[in-house]
Structures are given as C-alpha cells and as structure tokens.
Design an enzyme around this catalytic site. Structure first.
Site, PDB file in Angstrom:
ATOM      1  N   SER A  49     -10.162  -5.247  -0.167  1.00  0.00           N
ATOM      2  CA  SER A  49     -10.151  -3.749  -0.168  1.00  0.00           C
ATOM      3  C   SER A  49      -9.352  -2.958  -0.288  1.00  0.00           C
ATOM      4  CB  SER A  49     -10.849  -4.177   2.332  1.00  0.00           C
ATOM      5  OG  SER A  49     -10.062  -2.205   1.976  1.00  0.00           O
ATOM      6  N   TYR A  58      -7.930  -3.311  10.269  1.00  0.00           N
ATOM      7  CA  TYR A  58      -8.217  -4.781   9.505  1.00  0.00           C
ATOM      8  C   TYR A  58      -7.553  -4.458   7.877  1.00  0.00           C
ATOM      9  CZ  TYR A  58     -11.562  -4.065   6.230  1.00  0.00           C
ATOM     10  OH  TYR A  58     -12.874  -4.009   5.051  1.00  0.00           O
TER      11      TYR A  58
END
Length: 245
Positions: free
Chosen positions: A138, A151
């Site tokens: 990501s 995250y």
C-alpha cells in the site's frame, strides 16, 4: 500462467483473478472460507479460466497450514508459477489504537503471515527454476502519517521485505512485484470518505497484470499515486506533523 491466488474472492484480488481468467490463466484459490472460494471458482470458470478452479484453505494468520495449501495448489496446477497475495486486514486507526487484540491480529496477518508465506514460496519457486510473486502492499507504507500509522507500519515492513526478497532471489529466477494501491473503491474502504484520485478495482487489475507481465518490481495504482507519494515522501517532518491525513 498457473496462478495460486490468496485473497482473490474480494476487491482488487477478485478483479485481478477475473482478468487473469479472461486471459486464460489456470487458477487455484487460497483463503479462509471454503464456500466463498467455491463460489469464486465457479465465477472464474464462467469467465474463461480452465476448469476446475480448485481451492484450499489458507489463513495468513496460521503459517502452519501454508505447506499443505501450497502442495494442493501444486498438485492441481501441475506446479504453479505465479503467487498473488491480495489478502490483508484493515481497520481504522481509532479502532486499532484502543483494541490491542485486533491490532495484534492485523500486524500478524499483514506482515508476519504474509512474509512467511512469500519466503516459503520463494524457496519453493527457486528450487524449480523460478516464478513470480506479486503482493499487494500500500502507499500507506511509503511515509508514516498520523491518520494511519498502525496499518501503514505493516505495509512499510511488507514493502521493505518484498524489495529485499526480489533482490535476493532474482538470480534464482524469482521475480517479485510489489503493488502499492492508493485509495481504491472496495469493500475494505466502504464508508470512508472518497478522496481525489480514488481508483476502481478493474483499472487496478489491468495495471497490475501489465506489471507482472513486464516484470516491474513496483507498481503504483492508480498511476498518479507514484507522483503523489514522491511529494509526500519529500515533505519535511515539521510539515508532515501538521497535516491532518
């Protein structure tokens, strides 16, 4: 192409599996829910994947079961040459910050379990001449930001691992592709404010498949996120600390 796919029943992983099926790739699905895997398998067969599309249970939180699931994929496909890992956990920062159990599971699935799986497959592929490992990380891992540093930390570690894995196994025929999506409209992001440059799963899938075929080690999707993250990485720390995102 003979593909073992983890997380191909939803979101970007499903879009990529469907695109591969339309191109005639042989697929084997790995995931936690047998019923969901079977349903997705039938969908992929209808889209052009050679039947049957088999499946086996693989939980990224339980590395002890990896070898058995990978063996099943090898038997069904006559040895898979590509591993795609799009499965991961996501939760909002404010939820993770106050729930240690949920945070621990996210850390374990997104980093530890995924790393163990990819390392295992890299050794397996290298022993038989090579292959491709494609993993969804990501843009959240490119720079720590207050709104999603928990995250993001899992993706930062994963991206660093994939970079090293690609370097370490290149001379043994293993190609590693690290996918760095920005905000994409999937079930994972449902309910979150949609920012500019938000992507669609099908467009991401097209870009990722092209990267796999071209052997590109890093692919941002949508493409504009490469420039966005270049700017964000270049911002001085005192500015980053003042930004709300």
């Amino acid at each position: 192409m003979k593909v073992a796919a983890v997380g191909a029943t939803r979101g970007m992983g499903r879009a990529l599996a469907r695109l591969m099926a339309e191109r005639g790739a042989a697929l084997f699905l790995l995931g936690r829910d047998p019923a969901e895997l079977a349903l997705s398998g039938r969908d992929l067969e209808a889209r052009g994947a050679p039947a049957p599309v088999g499946s086996a249970v693989l939980d990224l939180a339980a590395p002890a079961g990896f070898a058995e699931a990978l063996d099943a994929a090898d038997r069904a496909l006559g040895r898979f040459d590509t591993l795609v890992v799009s499965g991961a956990l996501f939760a909002r920062q404010e939820e993770l910050a106050v729930d240690p159990v949920r945070l621990e599971r996210l850390l374990h699935v997104n980093f530890t379990g995924t790393v163990v799986l990819c390392q295992t497959v890299a050794e397996r592929m290298a022993a038989r001449g090579g292959g491709t490992i494609c993993v969804f990380s990501s843009v959240a891992g490119d720079r720590a930001r207050r709104a999603n540093y928990l995250y993001g930390a899992t993706k930062a570690g994963l991206s660093a691992f994939l970079d090293g894995l690609g370097q370490a196994y290149a001379d043994r025929g293993v190609q590693v592709v690290c996918v760095k999506p920005g905000f994409v409209k999937t079930g994972m992001t449902a309910g979150l404010p949609t920012p500019p440059l938000a992507g669609e799963p099908d467009a991401v899938a097209t870009r990722v498949l092209a990267a796999i075929q071209a052997g590109r080690p890093v692919v941002y999707a949508p493409a504009a996120w490469r420039l966005v993250m270049l700017v964000i990485r270049a911002l001085p720390r005192f500015i980053i600390r003042r930004l709300p995102f």
